[in-house]
Design a protein around this motif. Structure first.
Motif, short mmCIF file in Angstrom:
data_model
loop_
_atom_site.label_atom_id
_atom_site.label_comp_id
_atom_site.label_asym_id
_atom_site.label_seq_id
_atom_site.Cartn_x
_atom_site.Cartn_y
_atom_site.Cartn_z
N ALA A 141 30.37 -23.07 -13.35
CA ALA A 141 30.00 -22.81 -12.21
C ALA A 141 28.18 -23.33 -12.30
O ALA A 141 27.66 -24.36 -12.06
CB ALA A 141 30.05 -22.45 -11.31
N ARG A 142 28.04 -22.75 -13.22
CA ARG A 142 25.94 -22.44 -13.28
C ARG A 142 25.67 -23.51 -14.71
O ARG A 142 24.61 -24.40 -13.77
CB ARG A 142 25.76 -21.28 -14.40
N GLY A 143 26.60 -23.64 -15.37
CA GLY A 143 25.99 -25.58 -15.97
C GLY A 143 26.28 -26.82 -15.21
O GLY A 143 24.72 -27.93 -15.27
N VAL A 144 27.37 -26.51 -14.22
CA VAL A 144 26.98 -27.52 -13.13
C VAL A 144 25.97 -27.74 -11.98
O VAL A 144 25.39 -28.79 -11.79
CB VAL A 144 28.31 -28.46 -12.33
N ALA A 145 25.67 -26.68 -11.94
CA ALA A 145 24.29 -26.62 -10.43
C ALA A 145 23.48 -27.12 -11.61
O ALA A 145 22.48 -27.33 -10.54
CB ALA A 145 24.79 -24.96 -10.34
N ALA A 146 23.11 -26.49 -12.90
CA ALA A 146 21.83 -26.47 -13.08
C ALA A 146 21.87 -28.23 -13.82
O ALA A 146 20.81 -28.61 -13.76
CB ALA A 146 21.65 -25.96 -15.09
N VAL A 147 22.81 -28.76 -14.53
CA VAL A 147 23.35 -30.70 -14.56
C VAL A 147 22.75 -31.22 -13.06
O VAL A 147 22.34 -32.19 -13.10
CB VAL A 147 24.07 -31.42 -15.19
N ASN A 148 23.46 -30.35 -12.26
CA ASN A 148 22.98 -31.40 -10.89
C ASN A 148 21.60 -30.97 -10.34
O ASN A 148 20.99 -32.48 -9.90
CB ASN A 148 23.90 -30.75 -9.62
N ALA A 149 21.11 -30.37 -10.65
CA ALA A 149 19.60 -29.86 -10.17
C ALA A 149 18.71 -30.46 -11.33
O ALA A 149 18.33 -31.22 -10.46
CB ALA A 149 19.12 -28.32 -10.06
#
Length: 185
Positions: A141-149
């Motif tokens: 979840a944190r990785g997906v948020a980081a990639v999206n941002a």
């Protein structure tokens, strides 16, 4: 200070205003936080990714000419690092805009074609995302948020860089056609 005196300025863009609303840029507060949290990670990975980026760009003969000077290459890499790190503020603030403009001006002075910039951006993003996915594989979840941002910030960065290049080209064309226009009228 503008195109007339040979110095570049940032194009007039709505999101440059001091009261910019990050949501209007597609940045949610969670994106801002994710970008800010990424700063130490980007500090650790930026040098390797930027080296990959310039190695890939040097496949083009035109790029090899403007990157032949090791001092210029080191300066461009440092400017790219500053610009990338300034993205981690989470909103396009004045520090980020100053780094973006400095990088654009350096590319322009070196004669970097827009196509090379686009290849560089692609390699940079792919390198960062590949490493993010690897390093955040146990924190999905944190990785997906980081990639999206990161993707949102990079798209904003590309928009500014392309707008700056187009604004500069438009000014160059106007200067080039002024003598012709004066003779016709």
């Amino acid at each position: 200070m503008g195109a007339e005196d040979g110095r570049r300025t940032l194009p007039s863009m709505p999101w440059q205003e001091r009261e910019t609303n990050p949501r209007s840029l597609g940045l949610a507060s969670s994106d801002t936080k994710a970008l800010q949290d990424l700063r130490p990670w980007i500090e650790a990975h930026a040098p390797a990714v930027i080296d990959e980026c310039y190695a890939q760009v040097q496949r083009f003969e035109e790029a090899r000419r403007w990157l032949a000077d090791p001092n210029e290459l080191a300066r461009l890499k440092a400017l790219q690092t500053d610009c990338l790190l300034s993205m981690t503020a989470g909103v396009p603030n004045e520090t980020y805009l100053a780094h973006r403009l400095a990088l654009d001006q350096a590319y322009e002075r070196a004669g970097v074609p827009v196509q090379c910039y686009l290849v560089a951006c692609d390699v940079l993003v792919r390198g960062l995302v590949r490493r993010l996915l690897r390093d955040y594989r146990n924190r999905r979840a944190r990785g997906v948020a980081a990639v999206n941002a990161l993707m949102t910030a990079v798209h904003l960065d590309m928009q500014l860089a392309l707008d700056a290049a187009l604004t500069h080209r438009r000014a160059e064309n106007e200067r080039a056609y002024r003598p012709l226009d004066a003779r016709l009228h």
